[in-house]
Design an enzyme around this catalytic site. Sequence first.
Site, short mmCIF file in Angstrom:
data_model
loop_
_atom_site.label_atom_id
_atom_site.label_comp_id
_atom_site.label_asym_id
_atom_site.label_seq_id
_atom_site.Cartn_x
_atom_site.Cartn_y
_atom_site.Cartn_z
N ALA A 72 0.76 -1.26 0.20
CA ALA A 72 -0.06 -0.11 -0.01
C ALA A 72 0.87 1.41 0.09
O ALA A 72 0.31 2.37 -0.66
CB ALA A 72 -0.76 -0.09 1.26
N ASN A 140 -6.71 3.05 10.65
CA ASN A 140 -5.90 1.97 11.13
C ASN A 140 -5.55 1.83 12.63
O ASN A 140 -5.23 0.99 13.21
CB ASN A 140 -4.53 1.90 10.52
CG ASN A 140 -3.68 3.35 10.61
OD1 ASN A 140 -4.08 4.35 10.22
ND2 ASN A 140 -2.52 3.16 11.18
N GLN A 168 -7.45 -0.57 5.39
CA GLN A 168 -8.23 -1.72 6.54
C GLN A 168 -9.58 -1.84 6.06
O GLN A 168 -10.28 -2.65 7.07
CB GLN A 168 -8.11 -0.61 7.88
CG GLN A 168 -6.70 -0.33 8.18
CD GLN A 168 -6.06 -1.31 9.07
OE1 GLN A 168 -6.72 -2.07 9.38
NE2 GLN A 168 -4.76 -1.23 9.21
N SER A 185 -3.69 -3.27 0.51
CA SER A 185 -2.84 -4.34 0.62
C SER A 185 -3.02 -5.55 0.99
O SER A 185 -3.98 -6.17 1.81
CB SER A 185 -2.05 -3.41 1.79
OG SER A 185 -0.76 -4.58 2.19
N HIS A 187 -1.61 -8.12 2.58
CA HIS A 187 -1.55 -8.60 4.08
C HIS A 187 -2.47 -8.00 5.17
O HIS A 187 -2.54 -8.56 6.45
CB HIS A 187 0.04 -8.73 4.55
CG HIS A 187 0.52 -7.22 5.13
ND1 HIS A 187 0.26 -6.96 6.43
CD2 HIS A 187 0.69 -6.05 4.43
CE1 HIS A 187 1.11 -5.54 6.67
NE2 HIS A 187 1.06 -5.10 5.51
N THR A 223 9.74 -6.92 -12.21
CA THR A 223 9.09 -8.33 -12.18
C THR A 223 8.04 -8.64 -11.22
O THR A 223 8.49 -8.50 -10.21
CB THR A 223 10.33 -9.28 -12.17
OG1 THR A 223 11.25 -9.16 -13.45
CG2 THR A 223 9.73 -10.65 -12.38
N CYS A 305 3.82 0.84 12.06
CA CYS A 305 4.84 1.60 11.36
C CYS A 305 5.55 2.68 12.38
O CYS A 305 6.89 2.93 12.07
CB CYS A 305 4.33 2.35 10.16
SG CYS A 305 3.63 1.35 9.06
#
Length: 361
Positions: A72, A140, A168, A185, A187, A223, A305
């Site tokens: 993200a 979040n 979220q 995102s 995860h 890639t 974070c």
Amino acid sequence: MIYLDYQATTPLAPEAREAMLHWLGGPGSDGFANPHSPYRAGRAAAAAIEVARDQVAALLPPGGRVIFTSGATEALNLAIRGCDAGALAVSAIEHAAVLDTARALDPALTLLPVDRDGLVAADVVIPAGTGLVAVMQVNNEIGTVQPISAIAARAHAIGALVLCDAVQGAGKLAMPDGADLIAISAHKLYGPKGIGALWVRDGVTLDAQITGGGQEAGLRSGTLSPALAAGFGAAAHLCTTLWESDAEHVDRLWIQARTAFAGWALNGSATARWHGNLNVRLDGLDAARLMSECRTVAISAGSACASGSGRTSHVLRALGLSDKEAKNALRIGFGRYTGTEELDEAMAAITAAARAQGLPA
């Protein structure tokens, strides 16, 4: 360990892990092939990525395209930097990936305030000349759900684009109407780390921020990992099939946790919020000490974070809390794989640790 930090990351769904295995390669497998190569194994890997793209797109509005990114943070940077919007306006409780990027591009940016409940007003004043407005769907740290559609209408009325950090909310809530750019995102919805996506509404143009190979419609060279894409796609597809049961389970956990913390103050709106996020505070609590002593439970005091930075949460300060009050707060997150018995056990451990500080928890 009882895991209650679903805002930091979610457990990998078994179905997502299974979808990844072939594309990791190994003895007797050609799943390791480069998806940008022309031979059969490369084409098969490319096809797996396109299947995953369709699965992720099913979570997002129609009328746009999905650009895979490393997560993200990259998606948000691509959106903010790529649209070259000039003057920016962002909510005061955005993730650092938005706030820091916006400040770097526009030191005079407008911070859209939130009220005591952590909500941007639906009739918020957006300065004329603003080129991009960024407001997240679900915060979040405190779980509040913003009135994106109303804010988007006001932004579009002055000719601004709208970016929504939906990290979220994706896979849990319907995506908001009106956004021109949406970042998600893997995860945070039971997929693997290392991959995310930016949804770009048809007609919106961006300048590439990573050049070199022209992959991802020329917007993001590099890639792609078929394994990560397959895991992301499988996790997204699972969200579409378990949408209702996941929400019902989280609602039950929310009631259970709120009952256990009946004497604690709730940070953020009690109604306009995602129930998988419970942010509470107790006067006099040393949250850092509690987390250190409560070793059997994984919880946090805010964004992963910013963990360990020593900074008081900018989100809690934006609600009007003092630094002292903000340091009394805990963030507890739960979801699909949280059991009711383990939640009870965790709540008992947390409240016992608070009582050990001499507090009436």
